[in-house]
Each structure stands twice: as C-alpha cells, then as structure tokens.
Design an enzyme around this catalytic site. Structure first.
Site, PDB file in Angstrom:
ATOM      1  N   HIS A  42     -11.216 -43.932  17.154  1.00  0.00           N
ATOM      2  CA  HIS A  42     -11.207 -44.829  15.986  1.00  0.00           C
ATOM      3  C   HIS A  42     -11.825 -46.152  16.438  1.00  0.00           C
ATOM      4  O   HIS A  42     -11.128 -47.133  16.694  1.00  0.00           O
ATOM      5  CB  HIS A  42      -9.786 -45.029  15.463  1.00  0.00           C
ATOM      6  CG  HIS A  42      -9.143 -43.761  14.981  1.00  0.00           C
ATOM      7  ND1 HIS A  42      -8.633 -42.814  15.840  1.00  0.00           N
ATOM      8  CD2 HIS A  42      -8.941 -43.277  13.723  1.00  0.00           C
ATOM      9  CE1 HIS A  42      -8.135 -41.798  15.138  1.00  0.00           C
ATOM     10  NE2 HIS A  42      -8.314 -42.054  13.854  1.00  0.00           N
ATOM     11  N   ASP A 164      -6.587 -44.912  18.857  1.00  0.00           N
ATOM     12  CA  ASP A 164      -5.880 -46.032  18.204  1.00  0.00           C
ATOM     13  C   ASP A 164      -6.168 -46.047  16.704  1.00  0.00           C
ATOM     14  O   ASP A 164      -6.873 -46.911  16.196  1.00  0.00           O
ATOM     15  CB  ASP A 164      -6.214 -47.373  18.867  1.00  0.00           C
ATOM     16  CG  ASP A 164      -7.675 -47.734  18.776  1.00  0.00           C
ATOM     17  OD1 ASP A 164      -8.505 -46.817  18.682  1.00  0.00           O
ATOM     18  OD2 ASP A 164      -7.991 -48.936  18.784  1.00  0.00           O
TER      19      ASP A 164
END
Length: 280
Positions: A42, A164
């Site tokens: 991410h 994340d």
C-alpha cells in the site's frame, strides 16, 4: 472504499515509527551483497508536501518528524532514515516528507528491486511519476493484498514486505493476517513488516490472536503510544509487527524507542515497548 489519503497524516508519530523500522531492516539486508526485493503493498503517493492543505489541516507532522529531524543528539539507529528526510529538505526547511517507497528508493542499491502497489486513483499517478525513471522499480495499480500471492517468492529469495493498509474497513484487520499467511506459504524466509494503528485495542488483540493461530514463528512487536488506550480519541498508538526480524532489530529498537518517545511525547503519556508475540 478509497477515501483514505495519507497526505493528511504524513510525517506523524506513526510514520516515524514505521519508517525507523523500515530503514533499519533495509540497512540490515544490505549487509550482504546478494540483491533483495522491497515489496510495498500500500505504497501511497510516495512524496508528501507538508505545506499542502491536507498536511496543514491536521498538522500531525508537527508532532512527529518536525520534533526529531534536526536534533543534535540523534541516535545512530535513526541516521539512515533521517538522512533520507534531509535529502528531500536540503534548504533546512521541512517542506516534504518521503513515504516508504521513497525511503526505500534512496536506501536500496543498484542490484535491488522495488515492487510498489497503490490502488487509490489520485495517489497511483503520483507514485508512478516518482518512479518512471527508476529501472529497479515496478509500480502497479492493484490490490496490495493480492501481491502477497502474485509477487512472492522473489528470484533472489531475499526480501522485505511492508504491509500498511489504511484500515478504512474493519476487514483489513483480517485481510492482513490472511495476506501474510499466503505470502509466508510462498516465501517463509522473507521479512514481513506489518504496520497497525491502535484505535480500538480489542481489534489489535484479535488481529494478534489470529496471527498467532497461523503457526508462524519469530514475530516481534514494536509499539509506540502517545496516549493511553481509548475508544473515543482516534489513534492513540501505532505499532510494527515484524516476522523474521533481523537479529539486531530487537536491540536497535530497545535502544532508540525511549529516545523517540521522549521527543515525540514530551508529556510522557503512553508507552514504548518491544516484545515477542511468538519467539523462534
């Protein structure tokens, strides 16, 4: 649901913790000549303007990176990370904050590679433009969790996988565990670094319980809290869960966390801890 924009939160205390751990792991991987993969599930936009409307609206970086980047007593464990921040702010004014992909770009060597994924329609083009001239990097608009199946194991059989997600959806707390389990099946020797926010402590306890149930060993937890747990205040703490951590990481974080806590939380609230969820 793709409403989360990290530009509101770039450089906050959670980023400081995440990027400290990220940089220490990368520096550890560089101790061997053999190449490695950096996979970011991410990745975000890559670079954040701290003078933007988003950053100024929250001012979170003022209680994060702004408190430490020019300290004279900077611990050695923070040098690689802070040198990257200074690289993007050569004027001496804190104008930009590098996200995890840019930190990796500066720290990785010529023989290493980056696999970056971002799904947000506004952030993906920004990320792609940051890396369009970097032959080591591949940038894709795709589901980050799917990359844990599709891109592992790397040819080099060495790598750091940073996970994340924004945790916009409660299902993310389960998705990170199932994603890690899928990745681990394919690449059991990889280093997996999972960032998490503490908004409701019970969610984190459940996530950790689910992670323990996978049977994976060598799971280290690093947590920095700025406030006591609460169900009213939003994020009070954040943490990093590291599977297969480099052997030095536990001691490095024990060295640096008290300093970070003292600078980021002058009131002394919260806590800073390093502990094993599952030992070897």
């Amino acid at each position: 649901m793709l409403s989360y924009r990290h530009s509101f939160h770039a450089g906050n205390h959670a980023d400081v913790l995440k990027h400290t751990v990220q940089s220490l792991i990368i520096e550890s991987l560089k101790e061997k000549d053999k190449p490695f993969l950096y996979l970011d599930t991410h990745a975000g936009a890559g670079r954040y303007q701290l003078g933007s409307e988003h950053a100024e609206r929250t001012g979170e970086y003022l209680e994060g990176i702004a408190r430490i980047w020019q300290q004279d007593d900077l611990p050695a464990e923070l040098e690689a990370y802070i040198n990257v921040v200074k690289h993007f702010n050569r004027s001496g004014q804190l104008r930009y904050y590098p996200g995890s992909p840019l930190i990796a770009r500066l720290l990785l060597r010529e023989q290493d590679s980056l696999q970056l994924t971002e799904l947000h329609p506004s952030d993906y083009p920004l990320l792609r433009s940051e890396f369009q001239k970097d032959s080591r990097a591949r940038v894709e608009k795709a589901d980050g969790f799917q990359q844990l199946k599709a891109k592992l194991p790397p040819v080099s059989r060495r790598g750091l996988i940073l996970i994340d997600p924004p945790y916009e959806m409660k299902t993310d707390y389960q998705a990170v565990v199932s994603g890690i389990a899928e990745g681990y099946k394919r690449f059991a020797t990889g280093i997996y670094a999972l960032w998490y926010p503490v908004v409701l402590r019970q969610q984190i306890k459940r996530m950790i319980h689910d992670l323990e149930a996978t049977g994976i060993r060598k799971i280290l937890q690093i947590e920095l809290a700025v406030l006591p747990d609460s169900d009213r205040r939003g994020m009070t703490a954040s943490g990093m869960i590291v599977i297969n951590p480099p052997w030095k990481l536990e001691q490095q974080m024990n060295n640096v966390l008290p300093w970070l806590h003292s600078k980021l939380v002058p009131a002394g609230t919260g806590h800073a801890t390093v502990s094993w969820i599952v030992p070897e």
